[in-house]
Design an enzyme around this catalytic site. Structure first.
Site, mmCIF file in Angstrom:
data_model
loop_
_atom_site.group_PDB
_atom_site.id
_atom_site.type_symbol
_atom_site.label_atom_id
_atom_site.label_comp_id
_atom_site.label_asym_id
_atom_site.label_seq_id
_atom_site.Cartn_x
_atom_site.Cartn_y
_atom_site.Cartn_z
ATOM 1 N N LYS A 13 16.204 5.575 25.511
ATOM 2 C CA LYS A 13 16.223 4.353 26.187
ATOM 3 C C LYS A 13 16.749 4.601 27.371
ATOM 4 C CE LYS A 13 18.890 3.010 22.859
ATOM 5 N NZ LYS A 13 18.552 4.181 21.970
ATOM 6 N N ARG A 88 21.980 -4.057 18.464
ATOM 7 C CA ARG A 88 21.794 -3.155 18.142
ATOM 8 C C ARG A 88 22.067 -3.550 16.093
ATOM 9 N NH1 ARG A 88 23.837 2.444 21.199
ATOM 10 N NH2 ARG A 88 22.575 3.967 19.523
ATOM 11 N N ARG A 122 20.546 18.066 23.669
ATOM 12 C CA ARG A 122 21.032 17.495 25.728
ATOM 13 C C ARG A 122 22.014 17.606 25.330
ATOM 14 N NH1 ARG A 122 21.081 10.908 24.382
ATOM 15 N NH2 ARG A 122 22.371 11.235 22.805
ATOM 16 N N ARG A 155 28.351 16.218 23.622
ATOM 17 C CA ARG A 155 28.383 14.756 23.010
ATOM 18 C C ARG A 155 29.124 15.147 21.316
ATOM 19 N NH1 ARG A 155 24.769 9.610 24.641
ATOM 20 N NH2 ARG A 155 25.486 9.421 22.271
ATOM 21 N N ARG A 166 23.436 9.083 13.015
ATOM 22 C CA ARG A 166 23.448 8.515 14.007
ATOM 23 C C ARG A 166 21.797 7.423 13.033
ATOM 24 N NH1 ARG A 166 23.954 11.046 18.919
ATOM 25 N NH2 ARG A 166 23.291 9.224 19.834
HETATM 26 P P1 AMP Z 1 24.506 6.062 22.433
HETATM 27 O O1 AMP Z 1 25.540 6.067 23.312
HETATM 28 O O2 AMP Z 1 23.821 4.441 22.807
HETATM 29 O O3 AMP Z 1 24.079 6.567 21.846
HETATM 30 O O4 AMP Z 1 25.659 5.197 21.711
HETATM 31 C C1 AMP Z 1 26.947 6.554 21.307
HETATM 32 C C2 AMP Z 1 27.880 5.362 20.698
HETATM 33 O O5 AMP Z 1 27.704 4.256 20.494
HETATM 34 C C3 AMP Z 1 26.515 5.052 18.742
HETATM 35 O O6 AMP Z 1 25.946 6.195 18.014
HETATM 36 C C4 AMP Z 1 28.302 3.623 18.527
HETATM 37 O O7 AMP Z 1 29.009 4.225 17.611
HETATM 38 C C5 AMP Z 1 28.398 3.530 19.451
HETATM 39 N N1 AMP Z 1 27.478 2.414 20.090
HETATM 40 C C6 AMP Z 1 26.841 2.417 21.681
HETATM 41 N N2 AMP Z 1 25.859 0.786 21.217
HETATM 42 C C7 AMP Z 1 26.477 -0.379 20.492
HETATM 43 C C8 AMP Z 1 26.383 -1.443 19.791
HETATM 44 N N3 AMP Z 1 24.691 -1.908 20.211
HETATM 45 N N4 AMP Z 1 27.452 -1.522 18.859
HETATM 46 C C9 AMP Z 1 27.899 -0.911 18.358
HETATM 47 N N5 AMP Z 1 28.294 0.638 18.905
HETATM 48 C C10 AMP Z 1 27.395 1.239 19.272
#
Ligand code: AMP
Length: 209
Positions: A13, A88, A122, A155, A166
């Site tokens: 994404k 999400r 990553r 990360r 996840r």
């Molecule tokens: P990402 O970088 O998109 O993989 O997001 C990293 C983490 O941030 C996710 O595993 C969630 O814990 C949190 N997170 C990101 N976007 C959301 C969202 N829209 N709703 C809830 N938690 C989020």
């Protein structure tokens, strides 16, 4: 153009979002990046969000919806945006629909085994945000960012146990959004199982760019 990107963690994404943001000249709004900035800055939101993020779960809807509502109200979003990692959950999608319309939803699709390998490899630069992969996009010098010379890190939530959690969270909470947006005929599928350049090309093709 107002675009929502859907897809499992690690599907690509962020890569598609960056390319679209540059091409269409609209902001890339990454919910994960905004949350990580809050964690790094030690804000109230960041302190509340960190435990959920480290465990591979979702940050509660009210916190994320508030954060994104505020971001979407800024001037730079008025001609369009690329939403990456938001919504999400169905509640987030419902909340978003009260704030703005959406023109298209791109669902980025990759087999799970490919994603697990990508996420495990990553490496990110906390200083400038550049992203590398030890398998298919390594930095020139091991552990050092090509762009700014900063130290690369893995990360916290790219550790194997957290990756599995996840995925489970994605299947339960986020996958239903595909059906939600399909009802309005907004969804286009992007195959992201190939190289980064192929994914960019597939994304451009899906939008006729
Ligand atoms: P990402 O970088 O998109 O993989 O997001 C990293 C983490 O941030 C996710 O595993 C969630 O814990 C949190 N997170 C990101 N976007 C959301 C969202 N829209 N709703 C809830 N938690 C989020």
């Amino acid at each position: 153009m107002r675009i929502v990107l859907l897809g499992a963690p690690g599907a690509g994404k962020g890569t598609a979002a960056k390319m679209l943001s540059d091409t269409l000249n609209v902001p890339h709004l990454s919910a994960g990046d905004l949350l990580r900035e809050n964690v790094a800055g030690g804000t109230d939101l960041g302190i509340q969000a960190k435990t959920f993020m480290d465990a591979g779960g979702l940050v509660p809807d009210d916190l994320v919806i508030g954060m994104m509502r505020e971001r979407l109200a800024r001037d730079d979003c008025q001609t369009g945006f690329i939403l990456d990692g938001f919504p999400r959950t169905l509640d987030q999608a419902e909340a978003l629909s009260t704030v703005t319309g959406i023109d298209v939803v791109l669902n980025i699709v990759v087999p799970e085994d490919v994603i697990v390998k990508r996420l495990s490899g990553r490496r990110v630069c906390p200083s400038c945000g550049a992203v590398f992969n030890v398998d298919n996009n390594p930095p020139q010098t091991n552990g050092v960012c090509d762009s700014c010379g900063g130290d690369l890190i893995q990360r916290d939530d790219d550790q194997p146990e957290t990756i599995a959690q996840r995925f489970a969270t994605y299947r339960e909470k986020t996958e239903p959004l595909i059906a939600f947006y399909t009802r309005d005929d907004l969804v286009r599928e992007i195959d992201s199982s190939g190289s980064v350049e192929q994914t960019r090309e597939n994304t451009r093709a899906a939008l006729g760019l």
